[in-house]
Design a protein around this motif. Structure first.
Motif, PDB file in Angstrom:
ATOM      1  N   GLN B  85       1.105  -1.073  -0.276  1.00 55.69           N
ATOM      2  CA  GLN B  85       0.345   0.459  -0.304  1.00 55.69           C
ATOM      3  C   GLN B  85       1.028   1.426  -0.140  1.00 55.69           C
ATOM      4  O   GLN B  85       0.510   2.517  -0.018  1.00 55.69           O
ATOM      5  N   THR B  86       1.896   0.890  -0.601  1.00 52.44           N
ATOM      6  CA  THR B  86       3.210   2.094  -0.644  1.00 52.44           C
ATOM      7  C   THR B  86       2.516   2.715  -1.189  1.00 52.44           C
ATOM      8  O   THR B  86       2.972   1.515  -3.190  1.00 52.44           O
ATOM      9  N   SER B  87       2.260   4.112  -1.645  1.00 51.81           N
ATOM     10  CA  SER B  87       1.988   4.339  -3.056  1.00 51.81           C
ATOM     11  C   SER B  87       1.409   6.086  -2.616  1.00 51.81           C
ATOM     12  O   SER B  87       1.723   6.768  -1.481  1.00 51.81           O
ATOM     13  N   VAL B  88       1.017   6.819  -3.790  1.00 52.29           N
ATOM     14  CA  VAL B  88       1.078   7.975  -3.232  1.00 52.29           C
ATOM     15  C   VAL B  88      -0.543   8.200  -3.663  1.00 52.29           C
ATOM     16  O   VAL B  88      -1.337   7.952  -4.710  1.00 52.29           O
ATOM     17  N   TYR B  89      -1.421   9.145  -2.514  1.00 55.29           N
ATOM     18  CA  TYR B  89      -2.855   8.742  -2.995  1.00 55.29           C
ATOM     19  C   TYR B  89      -3.495  10.164  -3.268  1.00 55.29           C
ATOM     20  O   TYR B  89      -3.389  11.401  -2.709  1.00 55.29           O
ATOM     21  N   PHE B  90      -4.067  10.512  -3.497  1.00 55.07           N
ATOM     22  CA  PHE B  90      -4.980  11.270  -4.282  1.00 55.07           C
ATOM     23  C   PHE B  90      -6.478  11.269  -3.864  1.00 55.07           C
ATOM     24  O   PHE B  90      -7.712  10.207  -4.846  1.00 55.07           O
ATOM     25  N   CYS B  91      -6.887  11.971  -3.847  1.00 59.98           N
ATOM     26  CA  CYS B  91      -8.304  12.669  -3.666  1.00 59.98           C
ATOM     27  C   CYS B  91      -8.897  13.467  -4.977  1.00 59.98           C
ATOM     28  O   CYS B  91      -7.758  14.239  -5.354  1.00 59.98           O
ATOM     29  N   ALA B  92     -10.120  13.220  -5.226  1.00 58.03           N
ATOM     30  CA  ALA B  92     -10.519  14.439  -6.554  1.00 58.03           C
ATOM     31  C   ALA B  92     -12.400  14.778  -6.229  1.00 58.03           C
ATOM     32  O   ALA B  92     -12.494  13.644  -5.707  1.00 58.03           O
ATOM     33  N   SER B  93     -12.138  15.365  -6.879  1.00 55.80           N
ATOM     34  CA  SER B  93     -14.420  15.819  -6.592  1.00 55.80           C
ATOM     35  C   SER B  93     -14.642  16.321  -8.263  1.00 55.80           C
ATOM     36  O   SER B  93     -13.987  16.823  -8.651  1.00 55.80           O
ATOM     37  N   SER B  94     -15.643  16.329  -8.302  1.00 52.58           N
ATOM     38  CA  SER B  94     -16.483  16.238  -9.153  1.00 52.58           C
ATOM     39  C   SER B  94     -17.649  16.741  -8.639  1.00 52.58           C
ATOM     40  O   SER B  94     -18.267  16.483  -8.077  1.00 52.58           O
ATOM     41  N   TYR B  95     -18.651  17.372  -9.669  1.00 47.39           N
ATOM     42  CA  TYR B  95     -20.275  17.990  -9.674  1.00 47.39           C
ATOM     43  C   TYR B  95     -21.069  16.795 -10.160  1.00 47.39           C
ATOM     44  O   TYR B  95     -22.334  16.686  -9.180  1.00 47.39           O
ATOM     45  N   GLY B  96     -20.361  16.149 -10.928  1.00 47.14           N
ATOM     46  CA  GLY B  96     -20.862  14.727 -11.186  1.00 47.14           C
ATOM     47  C   GLY B  96     -20.987  13.403 -11.926  1.00 47.14           C
ATOM     48  O   GLY B  96     -19.192  14.037 -12.380  1.00 47.14           O
ATOM     49  N   ASP B  97     -21.481  13.081 -12.385  1.00 47.12           N
ATOM     50  CA  ASP B  97     -20.674  11.953 -13.286  1.00 47.12           C
ATOM     51  C   ASP B  97     -19.813  12.750 -13.895  1.00 47.12           C
ATOM     52  O   ASP B  97     -19.914  13.752 -15.053  1.00 47.12           O
ATOM     53  N   LEU B  98     -18.377  11.807 -14.992  1.00 45.11           N
ATOM     54  CA  LEU B  98     -17.652  11.813 -15.098  1.00 45.11           C
ATOM     55  C   LEU B  98     -17.486  12.425 -16.665  1.00 45.11           C
ATOM     56  O   LEU B  98     -16.682  13.081 -17.100  1.00 45.11           O
ATOM     57  N   THR B  99     -18.781  11.753 -17.245  1.00 44.12           N
ATOM     58  CA  THR B  99     -18.405  12.255 -18.463  1.00 44.12           C
ATOM     59  C   THR B  99     -18.871  13.355 -18.977  1.00 44.12           C
ATOM     60  O   THR B  99     -18.834  13.843 -20.016  1.00 44.12           O
ATOM     61  N   TYR B 100     -19.525  14.124 -18.089  1.00 43.83           N
ATOM     62  CA  TYR B 100     -19.927  15.276 -17.686  1.00 43.83           C
ATOM     63  C   TYR B 100     -19.470  16.464 -17.176  1.00 43.83           C
ATOM     64  O   TYR B 100     -19.824  17.693 -17.919  1.00 43.83           O
ATOM     65  N   TYR B 101     -18.110  16.296 -16.052  1.00 53.84           N
ATOM     66  CA  TYR B 101     -18.644  16.767 -15.791  1.00 53.84           C
ATOM     67  C   TYR B 101     -16.514  16.811 -14.582  1.00 53.84           C
ATOM     68  O   TYR B 101     -16.094  15.558 -14.886  1.00 53.84           O
ATOM     69  N   GLU B 102     -15.827  17.833 -15.250  1.00 50.40           N
ATOM     70  CA  GLU B 102     -14.282  17.657 -14.603  1.00 50.40           C
ATOM     71  C   GLU B 102     -14.344  17.140 -13.388  1.00 50.40           C
ATOM     72  O   GLU B 102     -14.974  18.063 -12.752  1.00 50.40           O
ATOM     73  N   GLN B 103     -13.184  16.388 -12.859  1.00 49.10           N
ATOM     74  CA  GLN B 103     -13.056  15.781 -11.660  1.00 49.10           C
ATOM     75  C   GLN B 103     -11.142  17.314 -11.020  1.00 49.10           C
ATOM     76  O   GLN B 103     -10.709  17.227 -11.956  1.00 49.10           O
ATOM     77  N   TYR B 104     -11.858  16.926 -10.157  1.00 46.97           N
ATOM     78  CA  TYR B 104     -10.624  18.387  -9.587  1.00 46.97           C
ATOM     79  C   TYR B 104      -9.741  17.414  -8.621  1.00 46.97           C
ATOM     80  O   TYR B 104     -10.187  16.897  -7.767  1.00 46.97           O
ATOM     81  N   PHE B 105      -8.379  18.125  -9.403  1.00 44.53           N
ATOM     82  CA  PHE B 105      -7.265  16.574  -7.501  1.00 44.53           C
ATOM     83  C   PHE B 105      -6.857  17.305  -6.702  1.00 44.53           C
ATOM     84  O   PHE B 105      -6.719  18.778  -6.935  1.00 44.53           O
ATOM     85  N   GLY B 106      -6.431  16.448  -5.424  1.00 45.38           N
ATOM     86  CA  GLY B 106      -5.977  17.209  -4.180  1.00 45.38           C
ATOM     87  C   GLY B 106      -4.491  17.327  -5.158  1.00 45.38           C
ATOM     88  O   GLY B 106      -4.424  16.857  -5.782  1.00 45.38           O
ATOM     89  N   PRO B 107      -3.819  17.705  -3.956  1.00 42.58           N
ATOM     90  CA  PRO B 107      -2.257  17.549  -4.465  1.00 42.58           C
ATOM     91  C   PRO B 107      -1.010  16.755  -4.244  1.00 42.58           C
ATOM     92  O   PRO B 107      -0.399  15.828  -3.980  1.00 42.58           O
ATOM     93  N   GLY B 108      -2.104  15.277  -3.117  1.00 43.85           N
ATOM     94  CA  GLY B 108      -1.622  14.550  -3.181  1.00 43.85           C
ATOM     95  C   GLY B 108      -1.146  14.082  -1.406  1.00 43.85           C
ATOM     96  O   GLY B 108      -0.695  14.586  -0.916  1.00 43.85           O
ATOM     97  N   THR B 109      -0.986  12.648  -0.691  1.00 46.87           N
ATOM     98  CA  THR B 109      -0.082  12.149   0.370  1.00 46.87           C
ATOM     99  C   THR B 109       0.366  11.063  -0.314  1.00 46.87           C
ATOM    100  O   THR B 109       0.034  10.078  -0.471  1.00 46.87           O
ATOM    101  N   ARG B 110       1.477  10.361  -0.302  1.00 52.08           N
ATOM    102  CA  ARG B 110       2.882  10.216   0.166  1.00 52.08           C
ATOM    103  C   ARG B 110       2.553   9.278   1.288  1.00 52.08           C
ATOM    104  O   ARG B 110       3.016   9.528   2.340  1.00 52.08           O
ATOM    105  N   LEU B 111       2.315   7.608   0.901  1.00 49.93           N
ATOM    106  CA  LEU B 111       2.345   7.370   2.292  1.00 49.93           C
ATOM    107  C   LEU B 111       3.679   6.052   2.492  1.00 49.93           C
ATOM    108  O   LEU B 111       3.933   5.431   1.122  1.00 49.93           O
ATOM    109  N   THR B 112       4.489   5.407   3.280  1.00 45.98           N
ATOM    110  CA  THR B 112       5.044   4.804   2.985  1.00 45.98           C
ATOM    111  C   THR B 112       4.798   3.428   3.997  1.00 45.98           C
ATOM    112  O   THR B 112       4.821   4.370   5.553  1.00 45.98           O
ATOM    113  N   VAL B 113       4.622   2.426   3.931  1.00 47.36           N
ATOM    114  CA  VAL B 113       4.903   1.101   5.033  1.00 47.36           C
ATOM    115  C   VAL B 113       5.515   0.977   4.889  1.00 47.36           C
ATOM    116  O   VAL B 113       6.213   0.274   3.740  1.00 47.36           O
ATOM    117  N   THR B 114       6.755   0.296   5.731  1.00 47.32           N
ATOM    118  CA  THR B 114       7.601  -0.440   6.391  1.00 47.32           C
ATOM    119  C   THR B 114       7.402  -1.769   6.701  1.00 47.32           C
ATOM    120  O   THR B 114       6.674  -2.203   7.424  1.00 47.32           O
TER     121      THR B 114
END
Lengths: 110, 114
Positions: B85-114
């Motif tokens: 699960q070590t990865s960079v995680y991004f959240c995004a949001s959109s007004y509605g269905d992605l076919t019709y509305y743009e999704q906006y991303f956050g800056p990300g969370t870098r997670l390291t699991v040792t």
């Protein structure tokens, strides 16, 4: 399995040149094909998008070409600039299932 | 207007530990998404929500849980973290269905699991 296949993995272009990135898909249910641009340390941002009822869409220096029969689409960046250096992702979606390509790292040399 | 924000920006976990990633949006968007980004894999959808109180599985949901108790927040939980699960995680949001509305991303969370 990768729903959207993207190539090349990396690309180096001289300033003023044309950058071309290609993507292919299999699922004919996909009905929306966006391209995203991502700079280091940032989230992706929508660059340009196309729906399968048109074969080409142009916004400034960026053009998407779409070939429905071949199930392929590509991004062309005309007059590439150093500020275009970023990672580019194609994507395809149907409903709320969204699939990204593996990304292309573009470097534009001054 | 901050757009999409993510907390924390970085985190290191030991195998088996749990944590929650918080995503917040101030655009009154109905839809929210969690992705993970791994080298050579692009972004893959983990879970998404089409409204307050709803959640649905994406492409790679195993090992993760989500909750959408408030419209503006979407939480991603790891109950027992694994090195995979070590990865960079991004959240995004959109007004509605992605076919019709743009999704906006956050800056990300870098997670390291040792």
């Amino acid at each position: 399995q990768q729903q959207v296949k993207q190539s090349p993995q990396s690309l180096i272009v001289q300033k003023g040149g044309i950058s071309i990135i290609n993507c292919a898909y299999e699922n004919t249910a996909f009905d929306y094909f966006p391209w995203y641009q991502q700079f280091p340390g940032k989230g992706p941002a929508l660059l340009i998008a196309i729906r399968p009822d048109v074969s080409e869409k142009k916004e400034g220096r960026f053009t998407i070409s779409f070939n429905k029969s071949a199930k392929q689409f590509s991004l062309h960046i005309m007059d590439s600039q150093p500020g275009d250096s970023a990672t580019y992702f194609c994507a395809a979606s149907t409903g709320n299932q969204f699939y990204f390509g593996t990304g292309t790292s573009l470097t534009v040399i001054p | 207007n901050a757009g999409v924000t993510q907390t924390p920006k970085f985190r290191v976990l030991k195998t088996g530990q749990s944590m929650t990633l918080l995503c917040a949006q101030d655009m009154n968007h109905e839809y929210m998404y969690w992705y993970r980004q791994d080298p050579g894999m692009g972004l893959r959808l983990i879970h998404y929500s089409v409204g307050e109180g709803t959640t649905a599985k994406g492409e790679v949901p195993d090992g993760y849980n989500v909750s959408r108790l408030k419209k503006q927040n979407f939480l991603l939980g790891l109950e027992s973290a694994a090195p995979s699960q070590t990865s960079v995680y991004f959240c995004a949001s959109s007004y509605g269905d992605l076919t019709y509305y743009e999704q906006y991303f956050g800056p990300g969370t870098r997670l390291t699991v040792t």
